[in-house]
Design an enzyme around this catalytic site. Sequence first.
Site, PDB file in Angstrom:
ATOM      1  CG  ASN A 177       1.010 -36.649  28.200  1.00  0.00           C
ATOM      2  OD1 ASN A 177       0.150 -36.465  28.826  1.00  0.00           O
ATOM      3  ND2 ASN A 177       1.160 -35.753  27.144  1.00  0.00           N
ATOM      4  CD  GLU A 225       4.035 -31.961  25.984  1.00  0.00           C
ATOM      5  OE1 GLU A 225       3.087 -32.663  25.303  1.00  0.00           O
ATOM      6  OE2 GLU A 225       4.042 -30.855  26.237  1.00  0.00           O
ATOM      7  CD  GLU A 237       0.051 -44.645  25.185  1.00  0.00           C
ATOM      8  OE1 GLU A 237       0.626 -43.482  25.784  1.00  0.00           O
ATOM      9  OE2 GLU A 237      -0.306 -44.610  24.220  1.00  0.00           O
TER      10      GLU A 237
END
Length: 141
Positions: A42, A44, A55
């Site tokens: 991930n 951010e 994903e």
Amino acid sequence: MTNTELILEAKKARERAYAPYSNHKVGAALVTKDGKIYHGCNIENAAYSPTNCAERTAIFKAVSEGKKDFVAIAIVGGKNGVIEDFCPPCGVCRQVLAEFCKKDFLILLKKESRYKPTLPVAYIKSDEITVIMLIHPDFPD
């Protein structure tokens, strides 16, 4: 590649996560039919909506390199350096999975849980997708 090995690859990907706002780091390892692994973490952003999940990072990397025959994905995540019991895909990631994953695609999560495997509110082109979500009971810590 075994399920355990794929989960370990997701743990490696998690180490590269950029999550200064939530401190919730997620890693994913996507395996293609020919055995190639694509890692994702991930990433951010302070504005939140530009944030990308692990994903989708893995899937977009693979698609951008011409791969679209996916077999399985392992996903691990947690806050403050602790991997949670399970870290299921968000709704947006489920939609992306529905777009690119074929019948019998496997989603590996960490441990046994009451989480029921589904792809709710996913818009798909046909009824050709059957996603199997496996909660891995022997997750390597």
